[in-house]
Design a protein around this motif. Structure first.
Motif, PDB file in Angstrom:
ATOM      1  N   VAL A 343       0.850  -1.195   0.000  1.00  0.00           N
ATOM      2  CA  VAL A 343       0.000   0.000   0.000  1.00  0.00           C
ATOM      3  C   VAL A 343       0.883   1.241   0.000  1.00  0.00           C
ATOM      4  O   VAL A 343       2.018   1.196   0.481  1.00  0.00           O
ATOM      5  CB  VAL A 343      -0.947   0.028   1.227  1.00  0.00           C
ATOM      6  N   PRO A 344       0.382   2.368  -0.519  1.00  0.00           N
ATOM      7  CA  PRO A 344       1.185   3.594  -0.481  1.00  0.00           C
ATOM      8  C   PRO A 344       1.303   4.122   0.940  1.00  0.00           C
ATOM      9  O   PRO A 344       0.449   3.878   1.791  1.00  0.00           O
ATOM     10  CB  PRO A 344       0.401   4.559  -1.378  1.00  0.00           C
ATOM     11  N   GLY A 345       2.378   4.832   1.193  1.00  0.00           N
ATOM     12  CA  GLY A 345       2.583   5.391   2.516  1.00  0.00           C
ATOM     13  C   GLY A 345       4.012   5.846   2.680  1.00  0.00           C
ATOM     14  O   GLY A 345       4.747   6.011   1.700  1.00  0.00           O
ATOM     15  N   ALA A 346       4.442   6.030   3.943  1.00  0.00           N
ATOM     16  CA  ALA A 346       5.790   6.535   4.168  1.00  0.00           C
ATOM     17  C   ALA A 346       6.235   6.276   5.599  1.00  0.00           C
ATOM     18  O   ALA A 346       5.418   6.169   6.518  1.00  0.00           O
ATOM     19  CB  ALA A 346       5.851   8.037   3.885  1.00  0.00           C
ATOM     20  N   MET A 347       7.545   6.197   5.753  1.00  0.00           N
ATOM     21  CA  MET A 347       8.202   6.232   7.055  1.00  0.00           C
ATOM     22  C   MET A 347       9.064   7.484   7.097  1.00  0.00           C
ATOM     23  O   MET A 347       9.783   7.791   6.136  1.00  0.00           O
ATOM     24  CB  MET A 347       9.072   4.999   7.280  1.00  0.00           C
ATOM     25  N   VAL A 348       8.990   8.205   8.229  1.00  0.00           N
ATOM     26  CA  VAL A 348       9.833   9.378   8.414  1.00  0.00           C
ATOM     27  C   VAL A 348      10.621   9.220   9.703  1.00  0.00           C
ATOM     28  O   VAL A 348      10.322   8.363  10.542  1.00  0.00           O
ATOM     29  CB  VAL A 348       9.010  10.686   8.459  1.00  0.00           C
ATOM     30  N   PHE A 349      11.639  10.062   9.852  1.00  0.00           N
ATOM     31  CA  PHE A 349      12.515   9.999  11.019  1.00  0.00           C
ATOM     32  C   PHE A 349      12.236  11.198  11.919  1.00  0.00           C
ATOM     33  O   PHE A 349      12.126  12.335  11.457  1.00  0.00           O
ATOM     34  CB  PHE A 349      13.977   9.983  10.582  1.00  0.00           C
ATOM     35  N   LEU A 350      12.142  10.914  13.219  1.00  0.00           N
ATOM     36  CA  LEU A 350      11.890  11.943  14.225  1.00  0.00           C
ATOM     37  C   LEU A 350      13.103  12.046  15.137  1.00  0.00           C
ATOM     38  O   LEU A 350      13.492  11.056  15.776  1.00  0.00           O
ATOM     39  CB  LEU A 350      10.645  11.586  15.043  1.00  0.00           C
ATOM     40  N   GLY A 351      13.706  13.208  15.188  1.00  0.00           N
ATOM     41  CA  GLY A 351      14.866  13.409  16.045  1.00  0.00           C
ATOM     42  C   GLY A 351      14.512  13.271  17.513  1.00  0.00           C
ATOM     43  O   GLY A 351      13.495  13.787  17.978  1.00  0.00           O
ATOM     44  N   ALA A 352      15.375  12.558  18.248  1.00  0.00           N
ATOM     45  CA  ALA A 352      15.187  12.379  19.692  1.00  0.00           C
ATOM     46  C   ALA A 352      16.524  12.520  20.409  1.00  0.00           C
ATOM     47  O   ALA A 352      16.769  11.873  21.422  1.00  0.00           O
ATOM     48  CB  ALA A 352      14.547  11.030  19.990  1.00  0.00           C
ATOM     49  N   THR A 353      17.403  13.367  19.868  1.00  0.00           N
ATOM     50  CA  THR A 353      18.693  13.602  20.508  1.00  0.00           C
ATOM     51  C   THR A 353      18.479  14.288  21.854  1.00  0.00           C
ATOM     52  O   THR A 353      17.789  15.305  21.927  1.00  0.00           O
ATOM     53  CB  THR A 353      19.583  14.487  19.620  1.00  0.00           C
ATOM     54  N   PRO A 354      19.027  13.757  22.935  1.00  0.00           N
ATOM     55  CA  PRO A 354      18.795  14.349  24.264  1.00  0.00           C
ATOM     56  C   PRO A 354      19.372  15.755  24.372  1.00  0.00           C
ATOM     57  O   PRO A 354      20.329  16.109  23.668  1.00  0.00           O
ATOM     58  CB  PRO A 354      19.518  13.380  25.206  1.00  0.00           C
ATOM     59  N   PRO A 355      18.828  16.568  25.278  1.00  0.00           N
ATOM     60  CA  PRO A 355      19.362  17.911  25.497  1.00  0.00           C
ATOM     61  C   PRO A 355      20.836  17.855  25.904  1.00  0.00           C
ATOM     62  O   PRO A 355      21.256  16.971  26.636  1.00  0.00           O
ATOM     63  CB  PRO A 355      18.503  18.439  26.648  1.00  0.00           C
ATOM     64  N   PRO A 368      25.067   0.674  22.611  1.00  0.00           N
ATOM     65  CA  PRO A 368      24.697   0.412  24.014  1.00  0.00           C
ATOM     66  C   PRO A 368      24.581   1.692  24.837  1.00  0.00           C
ATOM     67  O   PRO A 368      24.072   1.664  25.960  1.00  0.00           O
ATOM     68  CB  PRO A 368      25.826  -0.481  24.520  1.00  0.00           C
ATOM     69  N   GLU A 369      25.037   2.807  24.281  1.00  0.00           N
ATOM     70  CA  GLU A 369      24.978   4.091  24.979  1.00  0.00           C
ATOM     71  C   GLU A 369      23.933   5.034  24.369  1.00  0.00           C
ATOM     72  O   GLU A 369      23.863   6.207  24.739  1.00  0.00           O
ATOM     73  CB  GLU A 369      26.356   4.749  24.967  1.00  0.00           C
ATOM     74  N   ALA A 370      23.106   4.526  23.462  1.00  0.00           N
ATOM     75  CA  ALA A 370      22.098   5.374  22.814  1.00  0.00           C
ATOM     76  C   ALA A 370      21.030   5.783  23.818  1.00  0.00           C
ATOM     77  O   ALA A 370      20.465   4.950  24.536  1.00  0.00           O
ATOM     78  CB  ALA A 370      21.450   4.621  21.646  1.00  0.00           C
ATOM     79  N   VAL A 371      20.752   7.080  23.871  1.00  0.00           N
ATOM     80  CA  VAL A 371      19.735   7.642  24.761  1.00  0.00           C
ATOM     81  C   VAL A 371      18.770   8.463  23.905  1.00  0.00           C
ATOM     82  O   VAL A 371      19.196   9.205  23.018  1.00  0.00           O
ATOM     83  CB  VAL A 371      20.370   8.528  25.853  1.00  0.00           C
ATOM     84  N   PHE A 372      17.484   8.330  24.196  1.00  0.00           N
ATOM     85  CA  PHE A 372      16.445   9.020  23.433  1.00  0.00           C
ATOM     86  C   PHE A 372      15.699   9.989  24.345  1.00  0.00           C
ATOM     87  O   PHE A 372      15.416   9.674  25.503  1.00  0.00           O
ATOM     88  CB  PHE A 372      15.457   8.013  22.831  1.00  0.00           C
TER      89      PHE A 372
END
Length: 394
Positions: A343-355, A368-372
């Motif tokens: 089916v038509p559609g899309a995936m997009v990316f949402l930034g979640a880089t911590p302050p 192993p150190e990724a923080v959202f």
């Protein structure tokens, strides 16, 4: 213009859910604790809920105006076999970790269900796809086979997914592109068979190691001399095994490689070509070989109309500066491609880089150190809601 969520209680609810999931990660197609948490979080909403037969998936259908369109929103739920090193107070303590942000995806989709259930005059039906097994188990394929695309009683008209990133984008910024968004991923498995012997007398043996090494380097030449740089492929040998001690020639050498491509045509050519290269070198050395490509995920292709609708939603809700036209595809892969193949559609990316962290240097997904940053949870839930309404009315 739709207003984003500013309700602190709503945000707090999503944060609690996300952190509960993060502290108890599960891997693969069987996620019983995660499934239970999702079902509990959806309890009381006017949803038609079914669970998977071949996995612990959850499908929830929200009914809107009869005769309207139907859209699908997807959130994957599984973790990775990574030992967490974030030091967060809600960090996982075992040998698994939500290092790719799927705990955020799940919480955002639960939030979207609550928002859409409270939406007056919903112009059509919404299918919520809570999916296990994205990290290599092809959970989307299981759910497609079990009828998720027809859960509303007819084929959905469009599909949408968000993927958070712990780096690259500032928190709250959205990136997307029409056409190829993520690469295909396949796996090359090679076993080279010779005849073992004494390391001091290689002429009395049939050494598989030099031939296997030649294959590794030849694969790189094959890539650079056979494919257009504007329709690239990537072949990375990530595993190589041979021998037990310095002075013994082994019978067997094995290696495996990930094979990435960005078009269906390149995928077909590279997957046939890598085995041909290895088989030719084996024949030149008088060795036997088993060289196979295990199919993985196909190319993820976003439709033009879906990306245009999402871009408009982001600009209206977050501001024009929060939308980024993604210039090139991402070399990661996604089994949401199984949905977008249908089916038509899309995936997009949402930034979640911590302050306080630089998106250019922060630990990235799968680390192993990724923080959202939890602050994007309400943003993601509202984005799901607004894109769903845009697709229903479009």
């Amino acid at each position: 213009m739709t207003v984003l969520i500013s309700d602190a209680a709503f945000q707090d609810t999503l944060v609690r859910l996300r952190r509960t999931l993060h502290a108890d990660p599960e891997i693969g197609l069987s996620l019983p604790h995660t499934q239970r948490a999702v079902l509990d979080a959806l309890s009381g909403l006017p949803l038609e809920i079914t669970t998977g037969r071949s996995s612990t998936s959850v499908v929830a259908v929200l009914r809107g105006a009869p005769g309207g369109r139907a859209v699908l929103l997807r959130g994957d739920m599984d973790a990775l076999p990574v030992i967490e090193r974030t030091g967060l107070p809600f960090a996982a303590s075992g040998d698994a970790m939500h290092a790719c942000g799927h705990d955020l995806h799940t919480a955002m989709l639960v939030g979207a269900a609550h928002l859409l259930a409270g939406q007056p005059d919903l112009p059509g039906d919404v299918v919520f796809m809570f999916q296990p097994g994205e990290e290599g188990d092809d959970g989307a394929s299981h759910m497609v086979a079990e009828g998720v695309l027809d859960a509303a009683g007819r084929r959905v008209d469009a599909a949408f997914a968000i993927h958070v990133v712990s780096a690259l984008l500032p928190a709250g910024f959205v990136a997307g592109r029409a056409g190829t968004a993520l690469s295909a991923a396949d796996t090359l498995l090679v076993t080279v068979r010779g005849a073992g012997g004494h390391g001091s007398s290689p002429h009395r043996a049939l050494d598989p190691i030099p031939a296997a090494c030649e294959m590794v380097t030849a694969l790189q030449t094959f890539v650079t001399r056979s494919f257009d740089v504007f329709d690239p492929v990537v072949v990375t040998v990530g595993e190589f095994h041979a021998g037990t001690i310095a002075n013994v020639i082994p019978d067997v050498a094995t290696f495996s490689a990930t094979v990435r491509s960005f078009s269906r045509e390149a995928q077909a050519r590279v997957t046939s070509g890598v085995t041909r290269v290895c088989e030719g070198i084996a024949a030149a050395h008088g060795l036997q070989i088993d060289a196979v490509v295990e199919p993985g995920y196909p190319v993820t292709v976003n439709s033009d109309d879906a990306v245009s609708a999402i871009r408009s939603v982001v600009i209206d809700t977050l501001g024009a500066d929060h939308w980024i036209d993604q210039p090139t595809p991402v070399s990661g892969s996604e089994d949401f491609s199984r949905v977008l193949d249908e089916v038509p559609g899309a995936m997009v990316f949402l930034g979640a880089t911590p302050p306080g962290l630089d998106p250019g240097t922060a630990p990235y997904n799968h680390s192993p150190e990724a923080v959202f940053d939890d602050s994007v949870l309400a943003t993601g839930a509202a984005l799901h809601r607004d894109v769903a309404i845009a697709m229903l009315t479009g």
